[in-house]
Structure formats: C-alpha cells, structure tokens
Design an enzyme around this catalytic site. Structure first.
Site, PDB file in Angstrom:
ATOM      1  N   LYS A   1       0.839  -1.220   0.000  1.00 24.37           N
ATOM      2  CA  LYS A   1       0.000   0.000   0.000  1.00 24.37           C
ATOM      3  C   LYS A   1       0.865   1.258   0.000  1.00 24.37           C
ATOM      4  O   LYS A   1       0.797   2.099   0.889  1.00 24.37           O
ATOM      5  CB  LYS A   1      -0.976  -0.003   1.168  1.00 24.37           C
ATOM      6  CG  LYS A   1      -1.938  -1.179   1.122  1.00 24.37           C
ATOM      7  CD  LYS A   1      -3.086  -1.040   2.066  1.00 24.37           C
ATOM      8  CE  LYS A   1      -4.054  -2.181   1.973  1.00 24.37           C
ATOM      9  NZ  LYS A   1      -3.550  -3.447   2.488  1.00 24.37           N
TER      10      LYS A   1
HETATM   11  P1  5BU Z   1      -8.337 -11.374   6.598  1.00 26.64           P
HETATM   12  O1  5BU Z   1      -7.549 -12.138   7.573  1.00 26.64           O
HETATM   13  O2  5BU Z   1      -9.136 -12.216   5.610  1.00 26.64           O
HETATM   14  O3  5BU Z   1      -9.178 -10.291   7.284  1.00 26.64           O
HETATM   15  O4  5BU Z   1      -7.218 -10.621   5.723  1.00 26.64           O
HETATM   16  C1  5BU Z   1      -7.555  -9.697   4.759  1.00 26.64           C
HETATM   17  C2  5BU Z   1      -6.292  -9.183   4.080  1.00 26.64           C
HETATM   18  O5  5BU Z   1      -6.638  -8.251   3.076  1.00 26.64           O
HETATM   19  C3  5BU Z   1      -5.302  -8.486   4.987  1.00 26.64           C
HETATM   20  O6  5BU Z   1      -4.015  -8.781   4.531  1.00 26.64           O
HETATM   21  C4  5BU Z   1      -5.575  -7.011   4.784  1.00 26.64           C
HETATM   22  O7  5BU Z   1      -4.407  -6.229   4.928  1.00 26.64           O
HETATM   23  C5  5BU Z   1      -6.057  -6.977   3.364  1.00 26.64           C
HETATM   24  N1  5BU Z   1      -7.068  -5.925   3.098  1.00 26.64           N
HETATM   25  C6  5BU Z   1      -8.307  -5.903   3.694  1.00 26.64           C
HETATM   26  O8  5BU Z   1      -8.631  -6.742   4.515  1.00 26.64           O
HETATM   27  N2  5BU Z   1      -9.178  -4.930   3.399  1.00 26.64           N
HETATM   28  C7  5BU Z   1      -8.906  -3.961   2.494  1.00 26.64           C
HETATM   29  O9  5BU Z   1      -9.765  -3.103   2.203  1.00 26.64           O
HETATM   30  C8  5BU Z   1      -7.630  -4.014   1.886  1.00 26.64           C
HETATM   31  C9  5BU Z   1      -6.753  -5.002   2.172  1.00 26.64           C
HETATM   32 BR1  5BU Z   1      -7.224  -2.742   0.648  1.00 26.64          BR
END
Ligand code: 5BU
Length: 475
Positions: free
Chosen positions: A307
């Site tokens: 990012k």
């Molecule tokens: P999770 O464990 O499924 O919640 O991980 C989601 C991943 O996607 C995590 O690495 C976040 O940094 C990434 N992410 C997110 O969750 N939401 C967003 O809007 C963005 C990235 Br952009």
C-alpha cells in the site's frame, strides 16, 4: 473557415499550443500531436479572440433565451468560460473537481436554480470522459445541459460518443482543419500532416458503452483476449483459467517459517499469494527465493500488499528496494497518478514491463475508513490512465470498476466470522463474487487460522470458482 479562425490557428501554433512530433500521453500512449491550450491564459488578445468565437457560436441560443448559465470543464476551459461569461453576460458556474468533504458538499459553485439550462465549455475532446463527468455533476445538481461547445475535437470518436448519448455537442475546430491550414501555410510538413491523420485513423475510441456493462458478464477468457488488456493482466487471467482458481490467500502470519509453510499448503489452490512481508519476522533473501520457487512450481503470483502512498520519487525508490521482487504490489491513489509513473519507469528500466503489475486501492473493507465516493471515482480514472502497469483495483462495491480489461480484487471474505474487533467486515464467497462483483477474492484468517489450511483453501477455491461460473453463465 474565415480569416479570424485561420488567424487563431496560426497564433495557437505560434505560441506552442499546437505541437507536432512524438509525444508521450499520460496514458503511456504515443501521439503524433499535442494540444495544450493551457498557455493561452498568457496571451490575452488571443484568449479574447477565441472567446469571441465561442460567444458568437452561442449567440443564437442566448437570443432564444435558452441557456441561463455557463460552465467550464475544469481546469483549462475555466478562463475561456470566464471571458465568454463576461462577453455574453451569461452568469457562470464552476464545477468542483473534488466535491468538498466538509461544509456544504457542493459539486457546483455559483448561483443557480433547479432546472436551469447550462452551456458547457471545454477546450479539447478526445474520449469525452471529462465532459461526461461535468455533465453528470451538473445533472446531479438538477441542472440541464442544453449544449456543449468544444474548442478542438481530436476526432478520435469522443464527440460522436457524447452525441450518441443525446448531448447537443459541437466543436469550433477539428484537428483535421487545423493541420490542413498549418500545412497550407507552410507551418508543418506533408509528413507531419499525414502522421496526424494516420494517428486519428488508428486511435479511434470504441463508440459504444460496452466497457461500462460487460466486466462481470464476460468470462475471464474473453477478457484476456481484449485488445486493451495488458500483458501482465493477461498473464494473471491465463493463470486463473489454467488453475481454475480466483482465490488469493493473504498469508498474514508472523514468521518466515510460518509464511513458507502456509504458502506450500495453499499453493495448488491459489492464483495469488498476498504478503505483508514487512510484518513477517525473520524474512531473508532466501525466504523470498523460496517463495518465488514455490510460485514458479505451483503457478501463482506473489503480491506484496505494501500500500505505497508517497510522492512519485519516493515510491520509485521504495519500490526498487523493497517490492520489486514481487510480481504485484498494492498502492494507494492518494498522491495521484504520477506515483505510478515512478513505478512504471523503474519496471521499464529493468525490462520487467509485462511481468510486474499494480493493484490500486479504490475502497477499503474496514469500518470507519476515510475513502469518499469521489476518491474512488478518481482512482478508477488513474487506473484507466495507467493500464500498462495497473492490473486492477482493490475495491468493495460492484460497479466501481467498469472496464473488463482490469481486475477487481476484493478482500474481506470469511465463512465462519462476520468481522473482527478492529473493524474488518467479512462477506461470503458468493456475496463477494455476485453482489460485490469481485474477480479475485482475498481470504486471510479464514484459511491460515483453519485447522487444515490446505483443505480449507480448496473449499474456498471451489466455492469462489463455481460462483464465478454461475455469474458468467447467468448473463
Ligand atoms: P483477513 O484475515 O481475511 O481479514 O485478511 C484480509 C487481508 O486483506 C489483509 O491482509 C488485509 O491487509 C487486506 N485488506 C483488507 O482486509 N481490506 C482492504 O480493504 C484491503 C486489504 Br485494501
């Protein structure tokens, strides 16, 4: 064409507002001519002559009392609209490029009443996208666009496209008229004249709005075959099709050992492995090499979810040092498109174009984030402008990304939880693909915290893929 008009063209050429040669456009494309009317503010007499032409063009409308307001498309046409307003005594409105995030949240500045007829003035039209944005904002503010006047039509089909949409749009000059006069007056060579005409012929925009409707309807295969789909986006699409998976796993584990372990477990089921490598303890060059070997062996791409968000020069330096090893990277659009130019330059210098790509964050999945609708809209425009390097958007809403040559990647997927205590919001695979319009879905904790990550990844893969098949077969 009368002598005044001819004189204006010669003057515009003289002051460098019309240039012929080889020019890199902001889209990365090369053009044989460049029109930059911003300079006319430094030539008041010429500005006045141009504005008189516009005033004459709209005089009939004024006599018939049709328009009650004028509006220039920001920014180059603003001084033109201002002078025309003074010439004709038609009050002017200004469309804000970014709606104010505080106070009145007005899109349009100036005084007007509901239903007022407005003449829109623009300097140059190529695709017509900027004019459309202005028209949309005026219409949202309950104004009626009675006419659009453009100074120069690049004749790439934009004017026709807007006309097909029902806009009453005309141009004062076409680029063909301009080069004809300049050639006749000995200001440009036969060759430059021909180059311009050839360019127009070969750079026509599509005259329908298929881009606007087709992304979620088209199969990945069809999207890979589109002329405007970049090499790197084609590569991702081919991989997705071959492996029958649109699952991206977010491997947000704490140590390098855990990272390699989860990567091995999910490798057969993913198209992209997403990392936050800066949050993983003990990562060395050998960890990266190992990940790259796995990516090659199991045919997936690695995306470093860094990012990036700084000014172009800093992003370029950071990209080179920290991120270039990864196939894909995420960036915020907050500092504008030139940051992407920085990455593009770095990638081109090392012959990695077609092997590296960027996803831009257009929306976030977490509660309380500060991204506004206007920010998202402007981000889509940046993505379209940098298609050579941008493979798609990270976003949450269907309809944000119309273009079928770009990909929508959407995080926030989990079948066993609806969110976490820090604002994350989860959806099911079916919501993400059907309702939210995702092409690729990101699953993190839903997989790496499962008792059997490999089996769980397989489950998500099948569920996402079947929903995608349902989506494209239902159209
Ligand atoms: P999770 O464990 O499924 O919640 O991980 C989601 C991943 O996607 C995590 O690495 C976040 O940094 C990434 N992410 C997110 O969750 N939401 C967003 O809007 C963005 C990235 Br952009």
């Amino acid at each position: 064409m009368n002598t005044d008009q001819r004189g204006i063209i010669l003057n515009l050429h003289e002051i460098g507002a019309l240039k012929f040669g080889t020019f890199q456009l902001k889209s990365g494309e090369t053009s044989t001519f460049y029109i930059d009317l911003r300079v006319i503010v430094s030539y008041p007499k010429l500005l006045q002559q141009i504005c008189s032409l516009v005033s004459v063009t709209i005089q009939k409308d004024i006599d018939e009392k049709i328009p009650t307001r004028l509006c220039g498309v920001p920014y180059t046409a603003l001084p033109i609209a201002t002078v025309v307003s003074i010439n004709t005594n038609l009050p002017m409105l200004i469309r804000r490029k970014e709606a104010k995030l505080y106070g009145t949240k007005k899109l349009i500045d100036g005084e007007y009443s509901c239903g007022d007829d407005v003449i829109v003035i623009e300097d140059v039209i190529s695709s017509g996208a900027s004019i459309l944005e202005t028209v949309e904002d005026l219409e949202k503010s309950n104004l009626n666009v009675s006419r659009v006047i453009v100074l120069v039509d690049r004749q790439q089909g934009g004017l026709q496209r807007l006309s097909n949409k029902g806009l009453n749009i005309t141009s004062i000059f076409t680029i063909t008229q301009i080069v004809d006069i300049l050639k006749r007056e000995g200001k440009i060579s036969e060759e430059k004249h021909k180059n311009v005409l050839d360019y127009i012929k070969n750079h026509q925009i599509k005259n329908d709005d298929s881009d606007m409707i087709l992304r979620t309807k088209l199969a990945f295969q069809q999207r890979a075959e589109l002329g405007e789909t970049s090499k790197i986006t084609q590569k991702i699409l081919k991989l997705i099709i071959e492996k029958k998976t649109n699952l991206c796993v977010a491997a947000d584990v704490e140590s390098a050992d855990q990272l390699l372990k989860i990567a091995e477990q999910v490798a057969p089921h993913i198209c992209i492995l997403k990392t936050h490598i800066d949050a993983v303890i003990g990562v060395t060059e050998s960890t990266i090499k190992h990940l790259q070997q796995l990516a090659k062996q199991y045919n997936f791409l690695i995306m470093e979810d860094r990012k990036m968000a700084d000014i172009g020069n800093t992003v370029k330096l950071q990209y080179k040092k920290l991120v270039k090893w990864a196939d894909l990277v995420t960036v915020h659009s907050v500092s504008g498109g030139l940051m992407l130019k920085g990455i593009l330059e770095e990638v081109q210098q090392t012959d990695l174009l077609d092997k590296r790509g960027v996803f831009i964050i257009a929306e976030l999945s977490c509660e309380g984030n500060l991204i506004s609708q206007q920010y998202t809209k402007d981000t889509v425009k940046i993505a379209e402008d940098y298609k050579d390097i941008v493979v798609g958007l990270v976003c949450q809403t269907n309809g944000v990304l119309p273009s079928p040559s770009l990909l929508q990647l959407t995080p926030g997927v989990n079948i066993t939880s609806s969110g976490d205590s820090l604002g994350q919001k989860y959806q099911t695979p079916s919501d993400i693909i059907l309702t939210k319009g995702a092409d690729i879905a990101v699953v993190g904790r839903g997989i790496y915290e499962a008792t059997n990550p490999a089996e769980t990844a397989k489950y998500y893969k099948e569920s996402l893929w079947n929903t995608y098949l349902e989506r494209v077969s239902n159209q």
